[in-house]
Design a protein around this motif. Structure first.
Motif, mmCIF file in Angstrom:
data_model
loop_
_atom_site.group_PDB
_atom_site.id
_atom_site.type_symbol
_atom_site.label_atom_id
_atom_site.label_comp_id
_atom_site.label_asym_id
_atom_site.label_seq_id
_atom_site.Cartn_x
_atom_site.Cartn_y
_atom_site.Cartn_z
ATOM 1 N N THR A 67 2.430 12.730 -10.689
ATOM 2 C CA THR A 67 1.469 11.626 -10.739
ATOM 3 C C THR A 67 0.255 11.989 -11.608
ATOM 4 O OG1 THR A 67 2.119 10.987 -8.509
ATOM 5 C CG2 THR A 67 0.021 10.119 -9.319
ATOM 6 N N ARG A 100 2.951 4.299 -1.042
ATOM 7 C CA ARG A 100 2.832 5.020 -2.311
ATOM 8 C C ARG A 100 3.282 6.462 -2.132
ATOM 9 N NH1 ARG A 100 -2.904 5.903 -5.678
ATOM 10 N NH2 ARG A 100 -1.907 6.661 -7.588
ATOM 11 N N TYR A 150 0.808 -1.220 0.000
ATOM 12 C CA TYR A 150 0.000 0.000 0.000
ATOM 13 C C TYR A 150 0.846 1.276 0.000
ATOM 14 C CZ TYR A 150 -3.898 -3.094 0.789
ATOM 15 O OH TYR A 150 -4.829 -4.081 0.645
ATOM 16 N N ASN A 166 -6.424 1.382 -2.745
ATOM 17 C CA ASN A 166 -6.043 0.904 -4.066
ATOM 18 C C ASN A 166 -4.820 1.676 -4.551
ATOM 19 O OD1 ASN A 166 -5.731 0.142 -6.686
ATOM 20 N ND2 ASN A 166 -7.806 0.711 -7.342
ATOM 21 N N PRO A 167 -3.615 1.091 -4.401
ATOM 22 C CA PRO A 167 -2.388 1.812 -4.753
ATOM 23 C C PRO A 167 -2.303 2.155 -6.236
ATOM 24 C CG PRO A 167 -1.903 -0.197 -3.525
ATOM 25 C CD PRO A 167 -3.356 -0.246 -3.856
ATOM 26 N N ASP A 168 -3.119 1.509 -7.071
ATOM 27 C CA ASP A 168 -3.097 1.804 -8.510
ATOM 28 C C ASP A 168 -4.159 2.824 -8.914
ATOM 29 O OD1 ASP A 168 -1.053 -0.067 -8.927
ATOM 30 O OD2 ASP A 168 -2.522 -1.707 -8.965
ATOM 31 N N SER A 169 -4.944 3.296 -7.964
ATOM 32 C CA SER A 169 -6.036 4.210 -8.321
ATOM 33 C C SER A 169 -5.482 5.558 -8.789
ATOM 34 C CB SER A 169 -6.956 4.413 -7.106
ATOM 35 O OG SER A 169 -6.217 4.932 -6.012
ATOM 36 N N THR A 170 -6.246 6.187 -9.672
ATOM 37 C CA THR A 170 -5.872 7.515 -10.181
ATOM 38 C C THR A 170 -6.526 8.574 -9.301
ATOM 39 O OG1 THR A 170 -5.775 6.649 -12.432
ATOM 40 C CG2 THR A 170 -5.962 9.042 -12.194
#
Ligand code: FEO
Ligand code: CA
Ligand code: CA
Length: 625
Positions: free
Chosen positions: A200, A194, A192, A309-313
């Motif tokens: 980003t 980040r 998690y 959600n570590p991949d969320s935008t």
């Protein structure tokens, strides 16, 4: 380092964009004089008690007791807490968040590559989230002190890697925490963890999405931007996401031509040809406002981040307006609508409320709640009443998208009350009551705001050239956060009763043993105590003599009593506050220790000072709020 301004963001903005000294000056003086009688009477009659009577006393929230003995002010280069409490460092600027990162190197103070894998600088607003048995800390890394982060360069100019290191020290950090034998520590193998930085990718949502003013060469659609920076206070939604609030975003833009003139709309936000010393335009042209004039329109928002959600935008929520956001206090109204209270921290700017069109239902899709809604700006009357002025196409003559991009202009158009720098807003858990720190405003009654709006003395801003600050609170009419009106009073006027005899001595609940200046961070704990963090004058001299370093206090909202709980190290600001899920640890942020070169906190000796988060616990293991 040469060329490093020793001035605040606000003073920089005034230097590059001087306020109109003469505009309506006679009216300002007239208003100030008429208000002096009001304040003098209030203080003479007992200050807080009299102001407090604005609200019906029978309706007050139930009281909270102080679980600690108050401490004295201090000028020590240390964190001081009451007897029976302990404080220890959890994470410092430059500590690696992943095992492949490198330990902080005090000689180089890191590189761009090491910073990319490390905790950012100048910790600010933060929140704790519980997720699948894990404890996730999300925290803003507001800015950097060039004299510290580039201090290894001596008088040499920073090189491109130094500038990128500084850039990557900004943004937001997500890091998992775990409790071990020595208390809370960061988990360097957590999936998690980040870093969200000024690079980003983010989605632009809400009314400004796709508007012409949001389009750039790199993003002709005006729907996707890069990054977030100067994130000050925080917020949390009822559905478990984090809100990072973009504050002094303007100080990162510059122009190659020092005489480049920006548009009046950008000038209102302090954007100019001169940045605050970060040099970002040297490594990324989008920060050159002459080359990418719409880029500043894509900053100054609240950013929603899903730490689960570590991949969320991340999503820039333009519906919440564009200004120098402090924090975002979310409440769910009794009818289910989401209401968010927000301050715009600049001299003479405004206090805002957002109301969603839709209602919140646990488990349902929440995406539209911060896309479709209405912004309001507060108007305070001297009677103790206030009203929320809607910012709509009808009231402002601006389109919905324009209101969200040029929010300050919209609030000026409806005649909202110019405030003494609204910082954090916090909601009392014991009833519909909000508190907002008005940190200080040396221009009160002296100069208009950046838009030329007058700043007369009066209402919740009752002192001319206000150096100490105050906390205003209000109750929505009928307990309804969506009501048009509210009742307000002042919880405290900070001051120095030991040194000063006039209104600068503060309200009745300020004493020689608890005095402070410049309230900034505010948060209620679960017991109903109001925690107050300061970012003010730490000279401990002249009118600030006896106040020591910046500090954290707790206030009883019912009795008005305030006690000092914590004092930070030298030249720091105390900012950011949250609790572990079991409430046995209070996490507190220590920002910019040694910003003028006089601290070695937290590591002592001759070490480089480093912003850090500390964990405060009780020695008997009991909850701390
Ligand atoms: Fe980042 Fe208004 O303090
Ligand atoms: Ca602040
Ligand atoms: Ca501040």
């Amino acid at each position: 380092m040469k060329d490093i301004p020793e001035i605040s963001f606000d003073d920089h903005d005034e230097q590059v964009s001087p306020r109109p000294e003469e505009t309506g000056f006679d009216q300002v003086v007239e208003a100030a004089l008429s208000r002096r009688g009001f304040l003098g009477g209030v203080l003479a009659a007992g200050g807080f008690a009299t102001l407090g009577s604005v609200l019906p006393s029978g309706a007050r929230a139930s009281g909270a007791r102080f679980p600690f003995a108050p401490i004295a002010s201090s000028t020590a280069d240390a964190v001081t807490v009451p007897p029976g409490y302990s404080a220890r460092v959890v994470v410092r600027w430059g500590d690696p968040l992943w095992s492949e990162g490198t330990a902080f190197d005090p000689e180089t103070r890191g590189t761009a590559a090491s910073q990319a894998l490390a905790f950012g600088d100048n910790t600010d607003g933060m929140e704790i989230f519980s997720h699948q048995g894990r404890t996730l800390l999300v925290v803003n890394n507001e800015y950097t002190n060039r004299s510290i982060i580039w201090g290894n360069r001596g008088d040499d100019a920073p090189n491109a890697d130094d500038i990128e290191k500084g850039l990557l020290a900004h943004g937001v950090t997500v890091v998992e925490l775990a409790a071990g034998d020595d208390g809370w520590q960061i988990v360097t193998y957590s999936p998690y963890n980040r870093r969200i930085t000024p690079q980003t990718p983010m989605d632009i949502t809400g009314p400004a999405r796709g508007h012409d003013g949001m389009k750039t060469a790199a993003d002709p659609s005006g729907t996707r931007c890069l990054g977030t920076w100067n994130n000050c206070g925080s917020g949390r939604t009822p559905w478990g996401t984090y809100l990072a609030c973009e504050e002094n975003f303007n100080g990162y833009f510059s122009a190659e031509d020092p005489d480049h003139a920006v548009s009046p709309a950008l000038k209102r936000y302090g954007v100019s040809a001169k940045d605050w010393g970060y040099g970002w335009a040297q490594i990324d042209e989008r920060f050159d406002v002459s080359k990418s004039p719409n880029e500043p329109n894509r900053a100054g928002y609240v950013v929603e981040i899903d730490p689960r959600n570590p991949d969320s935008t991340p999503k820039k929520r333009t519906a919440l307006g564009r200004f120098k956001h402090e924090n975002a206090e979310c409440v769910i109204n009794t009818d289910g609508r989401l209401v968010i209270y927000m301050g715009d921290d600049e001299r003479g700017e405004f206090l805002y409320r957002y109301i969603s069109d839709g209602v919140y239902a646990p488990g349902a899709d929440t995406d539209a709640l911060m896309e479709n809604g209405t912004l309001y700006a507060a108007k305070f009357h001297d009677t103790g009443a206030g009203e929320w002025l809607p910012l709509t196409p009808e009231t402002t003559g601006m389109s919905k998208a324009e209101i969200c991009i040029h929010t300050r202009l919209a609030a000026s158009a409806v005649g909202a009350t110019t405030m003494d720098r609204p910082e954090w807003v916090t909601a009392n858990p014991n009833g519909p009551e909000l508190y907002c720190a008005l940190t200080n405003n040396k221009n009160r009654g002296i100069k208009p705001n950046a838009g030329g709006d007058l700043t007369p003395v009066g209402g919740p801003n009752p002192r001319e050239a206000n150096k100490f600050g105050q906390i205003v609170r209000w109750r929505p009419n009928g307990g309804d956060h969506t009501a048009d009106g509210f009742a307000w009073d002042l919880y405290v006027l900070a001051g120095n009763p030991e040194k000063l005899d006039d209104t600068r001595r503060g309200s009745e609940n300020v004493t020689p043993s608890n005095m402070f200046n410049s309230p900034d961070g505010l948060a209620f704990d679960s017991t109903g105590l109001l925690w107050i963090q300061t970012d003010g004058n730490y000279s401990n001299a002249e009118e600030f003599e006896g106040q020591g370093n910046n500090q954290m206090l707790a206030g009883d909202p019912v009795t008005g009593e305030i006690r000092r709980f914590l004092v930070g190290p030298r030249e720091c600001e105390v900012t950011g506050l949250c609790w572990s899920p079991d409430r046995r640890t209070m996490f507190v942020g220590i920002q910019h220790p040694g910003e003028r070169g006089n601290s070695h906190w937290p590591d002592g000796g001759a070490s480089v000072p480093r912003s850090a988060i500390i964990a405060v616990t009780r020695d008997d293991g009991a909850p701390v709020g």
